[in-house]
Motif scaffolding. Structure first.
Motif, mmCIF file in Angstrom:
data_model
loop_
_atom_site.group_PDB
_atom_site.id
_atom_site.type_symbol
_atom_site.label_atom_id
_atom_site.label_comp_id
_atom_site.label_asym_id
_atom_site.label_seq_id
_atom_site.Cartn_x
_atom_site.Cartn_y
_atom_site.Cartn_z
ATOM 1 N N THR A 82 0.834 -1.212 0.000
ATOM 2 C CA THR A 82 0.000 0.000 0.000
ATOM 3 C C THR A 82 0.865 1.258 0.000
ATOM 4 O O THR A 82 0.524 2.234 -0.665
ATOM 5 C CB THR A 82 -0.980 0.039 1.198
ATOM 6 O OG1 THR A 82 -0.257 -0.104 2.408
ATOM 7 C CG2 THR A 82 -2.042 -1.029 1.070
ATOM 8 N N ASN A 83 1.989 1.220 0.713
ATOM 9 C CA ASN A 83 2.864 2.397 0.771
ATOM 10 C C ASN A 83 3.602 2.653 -0.538
ATOM 11 O O ASN A 83 4.087 3.750 -0.766
ATOM 12 C CB ASN A 83 3.880 2.266 1.909
ATOM 13 C CG ASN A 83 3.201 2.332 3.253
ATOM 14 O OD1 ASN A 83 2.143 2.930 3.400
ATOM 15 N ND2 ASN A 83 3.804 1.706 4.244
ATOM 16 N N VAL A 84 3.699 1.640 -1.387
ATOM 17 C CA VAL A 84 4.352 1.801 -2.688
ATOM 18 C C VAL A 84 3.404 2.483 -3.677
ATOM 19 O O VAL A 84 3.795 3.397 -4.393
ATOM 20 C CB VAL A 84 4.793 0.423 -3.245
ATOM 21 C CG1 VAL A 84 5.355 0.559 -4.651
ATOM 22 C CG2 VAL A 84 5.810 -0.226 -2.312
ATOM 23 N N LEU A 85 2.148 2.051 -3.704
ATOM 24 C CA LEU A 85 1.180 2.565 -4.672
ATOM 25 C C LEU A 85 0.412 3.794 -4.205
ATOM 26 O O LEU A 85 -0.035 4.594 -5.020
ATOM 27 C CB LEU A 85 0.160 1.479 -5.019
ATOM 28 C CG LEU A 85 0.695 0.242 -5.720
ATOM 29 C CD1 LEU A 85 -0.421 -0.775 -5.914
ATOM 30 C CD2 LEU A 85 1.303 0.612 -7.053
ATOM 31 N N PHE A 86 0.247 3.905 -2.891
ATOM 32 C CA PHE A 86 -0.622 4.947 -2.363
ATOM 33 C C PHE A 86 0.093 5.847 -1.367
ATOM 34 O O PHE A 86 1.042 5.438 -0.708
ATOM 35 C CB PHE A 86 -1.840 4.318 -1.667
ATOM 36 C CG PHE A 86 -2.688 3.489 -2.586
ATOM 37 C CD1 PHE A 86 -3.577 4.084 -3.464
ATOM 38 C CD2 PHE A 86 -2.589 2.111 -2.586
ATOM 39 C CE1 PHE A 86 -4.360 3.329 -4.321
ATOM 40 C CE2 PHE A 86 -3.368 1.338 -3.435
ATOM 41 C CZ PHE A 86 -4.256 1.947 -4.309
ATOM 42 N N HIS A 104 3.426 9.388 -9.082
ATOM 43 C CA HIS A 104 4.460 8.852 -9.966
ATOM 44 C C HIS A 104 4.646 7.351 -9.772
ATOM 45 O O HIS A 104 5.752 6.884 -9.561
ATOM 46 C CB HIS A 104 5.778 9.565 -9.749
ATOM 47 C CG HIS A 104 5.668 11.043 -9.980
ATOM 48 N ND1 HIS A 104 5.497 11.589 -11.237
ATOM 49 C CD2 HIS A 104 5.661 12.089 -9.121
ATOM 50 C CE1 HIS A 104 5.406 12.886 -11.143
ATOM 51 N NE2 HIS A 104 5.500 13.231 -9.874
ATOM 52 N N VAL A 105 3.572 6.592 -9.886
ATOM 53 C CA VAL A 105 3.658 5.143 -9.804
ATOM 54 C C VAL A 105 3.686 4.593 -11.229
ATOM 55 O O VAL A 105 2.848 4.943 -12.050
ATOM 56 C CB VAL A 105 2.450 4.545 -9.037
ATOM 57 C CG1 VAL A 105 2.491 3.035 -9.082
ATOM 58 C CG2 VAL A 105 2.449 5.038 -7.608
ATOM 59 N N VAL A 106 4.654 3.750 -11.507
ATOM 60 C CA VAL A 106 4.791 3.144 -12.828
ATOM 61 C C VAL A 106 4.647 1.636 -12.658
ATOM 62 O O VAL A 106 5.306 1.042 -11.818
ATOM 63 C CB VAL A 106 6.150 3.490 -13.466
ATOM 64 C CG1 VAL A 106 6.278 2.794 -14.808
ATOM 65 C CG2 VAL A 106 6.311 4.987 -13.602
ATOM 66 N N HIS A 107 3.782 1.022 -13.453
ATOM 67 C CA HIS A 107 3.589 -0.441 -13.406
ATOM 68 C C HIS A 107 4.727 -1.131 -14.110
ATOM 69 O O HIS A 107 5.167 -0.760 -15.129
ATOM 70 C CB HIS A 107 2.275 -0.851 -14.071
ATOM 71 C CG HIS A 107 1.086 -0.397 -13.325
ATOM 72 N ND1 HIS A 107 0.585 -1.066 -12.245
ATOM 73 C CD2 HIS A 107 0.286 0.675 -13.486
ATOM 74 C CE1 HIS A 107 -0.469 -0.436 -11.788
ATOM 75 N NE2 HIS A 107 -0.676 0.627 -12.531
#
Length: 111
Positions: free
Chosen positions: A91-95, A108-111
C-alpha cells in the motif's frame, strides 16, 4: 460497458470470504484466463460481463504472510465500513495518504 461501482484507492471487503483489500486497478470486464475462471467453484462463480478489481488484499487463503493480490468481480465486493487502513506492505508503494476510508494514489507510480 458497465460503469465501475468502486474506484481505485477504495477499501472493500469480499462478500463471501470476508477478506479486505484496497483497489489498485479495474478491468471493465473479466480479463483473466479461462483456467483461472474455471477454478472458481460453480456455485460462487461470477458473471464475466461486469467490472473486475485488482486488490492488495489481507488475510486471504490463510497465506503465511497474510497478504496477497486478489482479482474479484464487482458482484462479490462490498464497501468496507471499518474506516481502518489495509494491512498490506505494497500500500505504501502505490498509495500516499489514507483518509476517510480511501487511499490517494501516488502521482508517480509506474507499473
Amino acid at each position: 460497458m458497465l460503469k465501475a461501482k468502486f474506484s481505485i484507492g477504495q477499501v472493500v471487503r469480499h462478500r463471501f470470504f470476508g477478506f479486505r483489500g484496497v483497489i489498485f486497478d479495474v478491468d471493465p470486464e473479466f480479463m483473466n484466463t479461462e483456467e483461472w475462471y474455471q477454478r472458481i467453484p460453480a456455485e460462487v462463480r461470477p458473471r464475466k460481463d461486469q467490472p473486475f478489481y485488482h486488490l492488495l488484499a489481507e488475510n486471504q487463503d490463510n497465506q503465511e504472510d497474510g497478504h496477497s493480490v486478489a482479482y474479484v468481480s464487482e458482484q462479490n465486493l462490498t464497501a468496507d465500513d471499518t474506516g481502518e487502513p489495509v494491512s498490506h506492505p505494497q500500500t505504501n508503494v502505490l498509495f500516499g495518504k489514507y483518509k476517510n476510508g480511501r487511499y490517494q494514489l501516488r502521482e508517480h507510480v509506474v507499473h
